[in-house]
Motif scaffolding. Structure first.
Motif, PDB file in Angstrom:
ATOM      1  N   ASN A  39     -21.891  -0.294   2.682  1.00  0.00           N
ATOM      2  CA  ASN A  39     -21.609  -0.581   3.946  1.00  0.00           C
ATOM      3  C   ASN A  39     -20.100  -1.251   3.935  1.00  0.00           C
ATOM      4  OD1 ASN A  39     -23.913   0.546   5.166  1.00  0.00           O
ATOM      5  ND2 ASN A  39     -24.704  -1.677   5.142  1.00  0.00           N
ATOM      6  N   ILE A  40     -19.940  -2.056   2.979  1.00  0.00           N
ATOM      7  CA  ILE A  40     -18.465  -2.811   2.806  1.00  0.00           C
ATOM      8  C   ILE A  40     -17.513  -1.555   2.506  1.00  0.00           C
ATOM      9  CG2 ILE A  40     -17.065  -4.235   1.818  1.00  0.00           C
ATOM     10  CD1 ILE A  40     -19.676  -6.003   1.301  1.00  0.00           C
ATOM     11  N   ALA A  41     -17.903  -0.777   1.476  1.00  0.00           N
ATOM     12  CA  ALA A  41     -16.905   0.424   1.179  1.00  0.00           C
ATOM     13  C   ALA A  41     -16.675   1.248   2.335  1.00  0.00           C
ATOM     14  CB  ALA A  41     -17.706   1.292  -0.160  1.00  0.00           C
ATOM     15  N   TRP A  42     -17.632   1.506   3.098  1.00  0.00           N
ATOM     16  CA  TRP A  42     -17.592   2.544   4.453  1.00  0.00           C
ATOM     17  C   TRP A  42     -16.622   1.798   5.470  1.00  0.00           C
ATOM     18  CZ3 TRP A  42     -17.622   7.307   4.533  1.00  0.00           C
ATOM     19  CH2 TRP A  42     -18.228   8.232   3.762  1.00  0.00           C
ATOM     20  N   MET A  48      -9.130   2.170   6.884  1.00  0.00           N
ATOM     21  CA  MET A  48      -8.144   2.867   6.556  1.00  0.00           C
ATOM     22  C   MET A  48      -7.671   4.171   7.372  1.00  0.00           C
ATOM     23  SD  MET A  48      -5.762   2.928   4.185  1.00  0.00           S
ATOM     24  CE  MET A  48      -4.399   3.884   3.528  1.00  0.00           C
ATOM     25  N   VAL A  49      -8.814   4.930   7.472  1.00  0.00           N
ATOM     26  CA  VAL A  49      -8.506   6.270   8.429  1.00  0.00           C
ATOM     27  C   VAL A  49      -8.165   6.017   9.922  1.00  0.00           C
ATOM     28  CG1 VAL A  49      -9.984   8.250   9.319  1.00  0.00           C
ATOM     29  CG2 VAL A  49     -10.208   7.402   6.810  1.00  0.00           C
ATOM     30  N   ALA A  50      -8.798   4.790  10.206  1.00  0.00           N
ATOM     31  CA  ALA A  50      -8.434   4.570  11.828  1.00  0.00           C
ATOM     32  C   ALA A  50      -6.809   3.985  11.833  1.00  0.00           C
ATOM     33  CB  ALA A  50      -9.373   3.412  12.000  1.00  0.00           C
ATOM     34  N   GLY A  51      -6.357   3.294  10.824  1.00  0.00           N
ATOM     35  CA  GLY A  51      -4.920   3.063  10.947  1.00  0.00           C
ATOM     36  C   GLY A  51      -4.272   4.002  11.043  1.00  0.00           C
ATOM     37  N   LEU A  52      -4.560   4.907   9.895  1.00  0.00           N
ATOM     38  CA  LEU A  52      -3.607   6.199   9.840  1.00  0.00           C
ATOM     39  C   LEU A  52      -3.636   7.021  10.903  1.00  0.00           C
ATOM     40  CD1 LEU A  52      -2.106   8.136   8.153  1.00  0.00           C
ATOM     41  CD2 LEU A  52      -4.219   9.276   7.287  1.00  0.00           C
ATOM     42  N   GLY A  53      -4.849   7.330  11.576  1.00  0.00           N
ATOM     43  CA  GLY A  53      -4.984   8.164  12.668  1.00  0.00           C
ATOM     44  C   GLY A  53      -4.532   7.703  14.137  1.00  0.00           C
ATOM     45  N   ILE A  54      -4.404   6.301  14.348  1.00  0.00           N
ATOM     46  CA  ILE A  54      -3.777   5.712  15.350  1.00  0.00           C
ATOM     47  C   ILE A  54      -2.320   5.602  15.216  1.00  0.00           C
ATOM     48  CG2 ILE A  54      -3.298   3.482  16.331  1.00  0.00           C
ATOM     49  CD1 ILE A  54      -6.315   2.698  15.877  1.00  0.00           C
ATOM     50  N   LEU A  79       3.352   3.250   9.167  1.00  0.00           N
ATOM     51  CA  LEU A  79       2.954   1.937   9.604  1.00  0.00           C
ATOM     52  C   LEU A  79       1.339   1.871   9.774  1.00  0.00           C
ATOM     53  CD1 LEU A  79       5.738   1.313  12.416  1.00  0.00           C
ATOM     54  CD2 LEU A  79       5.266   0.030  10.317  1.00  0.00           C
ATOM     55  N   GLY A  80       0.692   3.069  10.142  1.00  0.00           N
ATOM     56  CA  GLY A  80      -0.820   3.070  10.434  1.00  0.00           C
ATOM     57  C   GLY A  80      -1.335   2.777   9.009  1.00  0.00           C
ATOM     58  N   ILE A  81      -0.777   3.470   7.804  1.00  0.00           N
ATOM     59  CA  ILE A  81      -1.530   3.320   6.570  1.00  0.00           C
ATOM     60  C   ILE A  81      -1.041   1.662   6.318  1.00  0.00           C
ATOM     61  CG2 ILE A  81      -0.929   3.997   4.067  1.00  0.00           C
ATOM     62  CD1 ILE A  81      -0.249   6.789   5.132  1.00  0.00           C
ATOM     63  N   ALA A  82       0.046   1.348   6.446  1.00  0.00           N
ATOM     64  CA  ALA A  82       0.290  -0.118   5.866  1.00  0.00           C
ATOM     65  C   ALA A  82      -0.688  -1.134   6.677  1.00  0.00           C
ATOM     66  CB  ALA A  82       1.655  -0.487   6.290  1.00  0.00           C
ATOM     67  N   ALA A  83      -0.881  -0.931   7.917  1.00  0.00           N
ATOM     68  CA  ALA A  83      -1.900  -1.483   8.740  1.00  0.00           C
ATOM     69  C   ALA A  83      -3.318  -1.431   8.317  1.00  0.00           C
ATOM     70  CB  ALA A  83      -1.683  -1.084  10.312  1.00  0.00           C
ATOM     71  N   GLY A  84      -3.506  -0.175   7.947  1.00  0.00           N
ATOM     72  CA  GLY A  84      -4.996  -0.060   7.320  1.00  0.00           C
ATOM     73  C   GLY A  84      -5.373  -0.706   6.081  1.00  0.00           C
ATOM     74  N   ILE A  85      -4.190  -0.550   5.148  1.00  0.00           N
ATOM     75  CA  ILE A  85      -4.377  -1.543   3.802  1.00  0.00           C
ATOM     76  C   ILE A  85      -4.383  -2.761   4.090  1.00  0.00           C
ATOM     77  CG2 ILE A  85      -2.735  -1.964   1.889  1.00  0.00           C
ATOM     78  CD1 ILE A  85      -2.038   0.862   1.771  1.00  0.00           C
ATOM     79  N   ASN A  86      -3.503  -3.348   5.016  1.00  0.00           N
ATOM     80  CA  ASN A  86      -3.576  -4.915   5.595  1.00  0.00           C
ATOM     81  C   ASN A  86      -5.020  -5.183   5.813  1.00  0.00           C
ATOM     82  OD1 ASN A  86      -2.997  -7.226   5.650  1.00  0.00           O
ATOM     83  ND2 ASN A  86      -1.924  -7.046   7.685  1.00  0.00           N
ATOM     84  N   MET A  88      -7.824  -3.627   4.959  1.00  0.00           N
ATOM     85  CA  MET A  88      -8.770  -3.577   3.808  1.00  0.00           C
ATOM     86  C   MET A  88      -8.704  -4.585   2.914  1.00  0.00           C
ATOM     87  SD  MET A  88      -8.485   0.469   2.858  1.00  0.00           S
ATOM     88  CE  MET A  88      -8.913   0.124   1.154  1.00  0.00           C
ATOM     89  N   LEU A  89      -7.213  -5.139   2.815  1.00  0.00           N
ATOM     90  CA  LEU A  89      -7.326  -6.272   1.906  1.00  0.00           C
ATOM     91  C   LEU A  89      -7.922  -7.616   2.365  1.00  0.00           C
ATOM     92  CD1 LEU A  89      -3.617  -5.971   0.663  1.00  0.00           C
ATOM     93  CD2 LEU A  89      -5.691  -5.684  -0.589  1.00  0.00           C
ATOM     94  N   ARG A  90      -7.669  -7.731   3.862  1.00  0.00           N
ATOM     95  CA  ARG A  90      -8.213  -8.966   4.587  1.00  0.00           C
ATOM     96  C   ARG A  90      -9.880  -8.796   4.570  1.00  0.00           C
ATOM     97  NH1 ARG A  90      -7.183  -8.719  10.532  1.00  0.00           N
ATOM     98  NH2 ARG A  90      -5.098  -8.168   9.701  1.00  0.00           N
ATOM     99  N   THR A  91     -10.539  -7.762   4.737  1.00  0.00           N
ATOM    100  CA  THR A  91     -11.832  -7.601   4.494  1.00  0.00           C
ATOM    101  C   THR A  91     -12.295  -7.716   3.193  1.00  0.00           C
ATOM    102  OG1 THR A  91     -11.957  -5.765   6.090  1.00  0.00           O
ATOM    103  CG2 THR A  91     -13.827  -5.780   4.392  1.00  0.00           C
ATOM    104  N   ALA A  92     -11.472  -7.356   2.090  1.00  0.00           N
ATOM    105  CA  ALA A  92     -12.010  -7.713   0.698  1.00  0.00           C
ATOM    106  C   ALA A  92     -11.963  -9.171   0.551  1.00  0.00           C
ATOM    107  CB  ALA A  92     -10.966  -6.833  -0.279  1.00  0.00           C
TER     108      ALA A  92
END
Length: 138
Positions: A39-42, A48-54, A79-86, A88-92
């Motif tokens: 669940n955490i991985a999904w 990540m996909v949401a950040g890229l899509g938005i 910018l969306g990829i960067a936000a998605g990575i950010n 993801m890191l916060r979730t990790a």
């Protein structure tokens, strides 16, 4: 002399077993742990996909409005990829903090001693009963 009543012995043993079981922590089953990790991985993939899509959507919309076809789409997608990575890191970090603060956060000999019913105070000869005569003072 020993107690001749076997019913009383069984009741005493049952009380000791219930007290021991009450003191133990119940660990999650392997399957539950596996699904929580999945669940955490999904969740991370979705973020990540949401950040890229938005980012792509905002960039494409601005490109259509302003007539700068590929420029803003690329910029906002990055910018969306960067936000998605950010995110993801916060979730990790959140997951790592949650796992580190749990009672099951130790391994090794100290953890093995803590898991034993006697708290790790007895040596192996006493645990196996090999030295029972010396333990009773005989």
């Amino acid at each position: 002399m020993s107690d001749p009543d076997p019913k009383r012995k069984l009741d005493d043993l049952d009380a000791k077993l219930n007290a021991y079981k009450a003191g133990r922590k119940v660990e999650k089953a392997h399957q539950e742990e596996h699904y929580s990790q999945a669940n955490i991985a999904w969740r991370m993939v979705t973020e990540m996909v949401a950040g890229l899509g938005i980012g792509f959507g905002i960039g494409y919309g601005l490109d259509v409005l302003l007539g700068t076809k590929p420029l803003l789409m690329v910029v906002f997608a990055l910018l969306g990829i960067a936000a998605g990575i950010n995110v993801m890191l916060r979730t990790a970090k959140e997951v790592q903090a949650k796992q580190g603060s749990g009672p099951q956060s130790g391994t090794g000999p100290e953890r093995a001693k803590a898991d034993r019913p006697d708290g790790g105070t007895n040596d192996s000869a006493r645990l196996t009963g090999a030295d029972e005569g010396k333990r009773d003072g005989d």
